[in-house]
Design an enzyme around this catalytic site. Structure first.
Site, PDB file in Angstrom:
ATOM      1  N   HIS B 257       0.930  -1.202  -0.106  1.00  0.00           N
ATOM      2  CA  HIS B 257       0.005  -0.023  -0.059  1.00  0.00           C
ATOM      3  C   HIS B 257       0.825   1.104  -0.022  1.00  0.00           C
ATOM      4  O   HIS B 257       0.653   2.261  -0.912  1.00  0.00           O
ATOM      5  CB  HIS B 257      -0.889  -0.070   1.301  1.00  0.00           C
ATOM      6  CG  HIS B 257      -1.917   0.962   1.466  1.00  0.00           C
ATOM      7  ND1 HIS B 257      -3.088   0.942   0.843  1.00  0.00           N
ATOM      8  CD2 HIS B 257      -1.522   2.229   1.761  1.00  0.00           C
ATOM      9  CE1 HIS B 257      -3.706   2.173   1.235  1.00  0.00           C
ATOM     10  NE2 HIS B 257      -2.820   3.179   1.842  1.00  0.00           N
ATOM     11  N   GLU B 258       1.790   1.217   0.981  1.00  0.00           N
ATOM     12  CA  GLU B 258       2.495   2.446   0.900  1.00  0.00           C
ATOM     13  C   GLU B 258       3.518   2.695  -0.288  1.00  0.00           C
ATOM     14  O   GLU B 258       3.759   3.940  -0.647  1.00  0.00           O
ATOM     15  CB  GLU B 258       3.339   2.475   2.243  1.00  0.00           C
ATOM     16  CG  GLU B 258       2.662   2.501   3.488  1.00  0.00           C
ATOM     17  CD  GLU B 258       1.534   3.483   3.776  1.00  0.00           C
ATOM     18  OE1 GLU B 258       1.764   4.562   2.984  1.00  0.00           O
ATOM     19  OE2 GLU B 258       0.542   3.441   4.539  1.00  0.00           O
ATOM     20  N   HIS B 261       1.586   4.702  -2.617  1.00  0.00           N
ATOM     21  CA  HIS B 261       1.843   6.136  -2.390  1.00  0.00           C
ATOM     22  C   HIS B 261       3.201   6.570  -2.845  1.00  0.00           C
ATOM     23  O   HIS B 261       3.415   7.576  -3.767  1.00  0.00           O
ATOM     24  CB  HIS B 261       1.784   6.437  -1.066  1.00  0.00           C
ATOM     25  CG  HIS B 261       0.157   6.449  -0.417  1.00  0.00           C
ATOM     26  ND1 HIS B 261      -0.668   7.191  -1.142  1.00  0.00           N
ATOM     27  CD2 HIS B 261      -0.344   5.615   0.218  1.00  0.00           C
ATOM     28  CE1 HIS B 261      -1.806   6.916  -0.571  1.00  0.00           C
ATOM     29  NE2 HIS B 261      -1.778   5.699   0.439  1.00  0.00           N
ATOM     30  N   GLU B 287      -4.661   7.800  -3.107  1.00  0.00           N
ATOM     31  CA  GLU B 287      -5.170   6.467  -2.475  1.00  0.00           C
ATOM     32  C   GLU B 287      -5.401   5.474  -3.616  1.00  0.00           C
ATOM     33  O   GLU B 287      -5.646   4.587  -3.595  1.00  0.00           O
ATOM     34  CB  GLU B 287      -6.306   6.920  -1.719  1.00  0.00           C
ATOM     35  CG  GLU B 287      -6.905   5.825  -0.627  1.00  0.00           C
ATOM     36  CD  GLU B 287      -5.939   5.769   0.507  1.00  0.00           C
ATOM     37  OE1 GLU B 287      -5.030   6.523   0.581  1.00  0.00           O
ATOM     38  OE2 GLU B 287      -5.980   4.689   1.092  1.00  0.00           O
TER      39      GLU B 287
END
Lengths: 492, 492
Positions: B257-258, B261, B287
């Protein structure tokens, strides 16, 4: 509700400047420890932007107005004003275009120096060094206002330090050091370490020693970096060290050295937090703390006995027979070219060489083109053998490439101050060796905190040492300590 | 030599501001990862000083003058001016005393919230929350200039985002999600993991997955922190993750997830480095990247097959029989209260609940005193069971305590955008599943870099998605994806 006084307004402004300066310092820490290697370009812009902010704040004419009106409420306040005035007057004396030309040049010249050193190519560095010296002379002239150029540069690192005083002191020390060096090198040599020492275990022992010497890890941290350093003031003071599996003393004594610097910053009275007095007062006094921790305490016979035991606990039998051999090994005097690897005796000879050369440069008694020959001649005179390559000679230190002239003498000044403090400490703690042999440092570091560290920038540097020792500092205690210690080690 | 144009002068100024903002961001990274725990007091002053510098720069009236005169040389320049104008107008609309009152209050209220959450004591937090809402209403009124208050807050996170549009979109999604949730919970449940997974091995695998998904570790780094986050832009983009030995998916999927980003920030065209366009354009688009990396790609059947193999390589037999069981486990839908632990289906229900409540607060249709009851009622309606304690209900998220109203809907907007991008990506890469099953992500992440990431802030958020997908975003692709995926997993 009344308006803040000029003093209060000035202190509030300084507090914010100090906070920003701490951020700039941490940015450098980040760069040397955790920054990804592909971030250098962006980081250069970030650092430049931060320096612009700080420069604008430090030269803000409003500071001058506040200084004219400010009425210090007490002695601490008067000390703060003295420090603010010194910094402000220095900042406004240097023309902005000269300051920025110097920043640009020294950021570029460090890379040129590193390349020249890697290639042993003095000629590749000299034109840049000549430019650096030229701009630093201009800066010194702006600062000196007709006074001595070199003293004006010294003042940045050792407020009110005078080259003539250093020269006189060093002149007294040099013959004794040369003689000690010769005696040690002619004595039977101890066999160097040949075992391997696990790097993580070195770091673990380094962390243990750091706490033993009083480093507060709740307000600090230890990381690995290419060069050991201490960074920060107040509640966030970080150190770095390095490890080599064939040389545990590098890690352990670098750690103790940096812990000395860090304990100075951590030991400053919290009332000075984020104020001009909330930092070590000079490089010389700073170095006195790192040196007394590392050498007079850390390399003492008593502490070496304790450390030998801890290393046997952690590394097993590493081929050193007993405490006395271990002590001799930790204090080994041997041939070498590199300042940062030198023992307590030869270190000061390295410094005096650099001090005399850079002072001659600024007195126009020496030209940059003649620097290498002058270095090599002096090295042969003091050390008894020839420099084998420029990287081990005139190109070995980063300092000159980044314009740090006037910095070198503060290392030996720190040694001299450490000698004075050590003499006073021994007087105060007659059973110090008993304590050291048990790895018990709290009385010694407590005395240093009480008599040196807590004052921060409140007193002038020499005054701090005088107050702690009861007499003005001289080289005599250091020389007597070195002669006793290394005389005995050389079997004299 | 000609004078710089107003455009050039403005861009040079912005570049320095951006560099300082990067430093402020890194200060937060430092605080969450490496800062010694005893440094919080000094750090608060440092952060405050840095914010003052940035605020002064962002509200500098000179920006307004430059904006009046600046003539953009091209489309990129026009985009930069649009972003600068938006930021400047926002900054000057909020009175300085309100901005500083909000900063002081939200820095205090976060601690009060944390204490209240730990004690399950809603009443201890409500008076502070009421103050926060009051000041945020004042701020919103200053920003809205007669328009909708809540939209004015949304605009900080999703430029030009409109709550009415979100509400319509969420209204269409909610019945389908509630039905999907129920179907999944009524289906046979997969047995949870019961093995232990070495934390360092999790980190090593996380690092490997990060590189697989395109994270450039020469311009980034991965550390552990209490909460996973991504920090920074340009050449220095760092992520954090966390480890729990009984739950490797927490570490691995937080990392992916990170990385989504971080890849967005790293993927921005280098020509935008240290400019207003050099950052992700909105929280929703940001997101969309983290979600498509984590969910549509990382939790796909094909990639789960690959990950199962890597985990068997590293952890041996961990009690999961085959790829299908592993896939079911990674996508397990189960009862729970916590947003950040929710699966792809229930996550959006958590968001809609918060969105409707905070929107009602700013429309004055709901009072802070009635918030807990409203939360609990809505939770029962959407999830089918009661909140068991406030820490799992109205007190669970930090956002409101620090004044982040208007932020929540961007999480679901990101899911919707990820659904659109995933549909387009599947069209573009017909053999995507083949690639994913081999742990081959470069075509997928390359497409996202080319069509979304490289633009940075050049286009409006919705326009970025429209350009990438060929049609304006709607919730239909996400809903169709969820219904297919979770329908199959529920055996329907």
């Amino acid at each position: 509700m009344s308006l803040p006084t000029a003093f209060d307004a000035l202190m509030a402004y300084e507090r914010e400047t100090q906070a920003l300066a701490r951020i700039a310092g941490r940015l450098s820490w980040d760069q040397e420890t955790v920054m990804p290697r592909g971030s250098a370009g962006q980081r250069a812009e970030e650092s430049g932007a931060m320096e612009s902010v700080l420069h604008a704040r430090r030269t803000n004419p409003q500071i001058g107005e506040w200084l004219e009106q400010a009425d210090p409420p007490d002695a601490d306040g008067a000390a703060q004003l003295r420090l603010i005035r010194r910094s402000y007057e220095r900042s406004v004396k240097v023309p902005a275009d000269l300051a920025s030309a110097l920043a640009r040049l020294t950021s570029r010249s460090q890379g040129i120096w590193a390349g020249a050193r890697a290639a042993d190519d003095v000629a590749a560095f000299l034109p840049t060094l000549a430019e650096v010296v030229k701009l630093k002379r201009e800066e010194a002239a702006a600062l000196a206002g007709g006074g001595d150029l070199y003293d004006a540069l010294v003042d940045d690192f050792e407020p009110n330090g005078k080259a003539a005083e250093f020269a006189a002191m060093f002149g007294e020390m040099r013959p004794g050091l040369v003689a000690l060096r010769e005696r040690a090198l002619n004595a039977p040599q101890v066999t160097p370490l040949s075992a391997r020492f696990d790097a993580d275990t070195q770091m673990a022992l380094g962390g243990e020693l750091a706490e033993t010497f009083g480093y507060d890890l709740t307000r600090g941290r230890i990381d690995r970096a290419v060069h050991p350093f201490s960074s920060g003031s107040g509640e966030d003071v970080r150190i770095t060290t390095r490890t080599a599996e064939d040389d545990p003393f590098n890690c352990l004594y670098s750690t103790i050295h940096e812990v000395g610097h860090a304990c100075y910053e951590q030991g400053i009275d919290p009332k000075f937090l984020l104020t001009p007095a909330g930092q070590g007062v000079s490089m010389g006094v700073h170095e006195s703390q790192s040196r007394i921790y590392e050498n007079q305490l850390g390399r003492s016979r008593a502490f070496c006995g304790y450390l030998y035991g801890r290393m046997r606990d952690l590394f097993g039998d590493f081929g050193v027979a007993d405490e006395d051999t271990f002590y001799a090994l930790v204090n080994r005097v041997h041939r070498g070219y590199i300042r940062t690897e030198a023992d307590e005796v030869q270190y000061n000879l390295h410094i005096m060489l650099r001090f005399d050369l850079e002072r001659a440069l600024f007195a126009n008694d020496l030209q940059v083109g003649d620097l290498e020959a002058a270095w090599n001649d002096r090295f042969r005179a003091d050390f008894g053998y020839d420099v084998n390559r420029p990287a081990n000679g005139v190109l070995q230190d980063v300092h000159w490439s980044v314009g740090l002239f006037g910095y070198f003498p503060t290392y030996s000044l720190g040694n001299v101050y450490a000698g004075c403090l050590h003499e006073a400490l021994r007087r105060e703690l007659p059973d110090l060796d008993d304590q050291l042999s048990r790895g018990e440092l709290s009385a010694a570091t407590g005395w240093l905190r009480e008599h040196v560290q807590r004052h921060g920038g409140r007193h002038e540097p020499k005054e701090v040492i005088t107050l702690a020792c009861g007499t003005a500092p001289t080289a005599a205690p250091l020389m007597s300590y070195l002669e006793t210690k290394f005389g005995a080690l050389s079997g004299a």
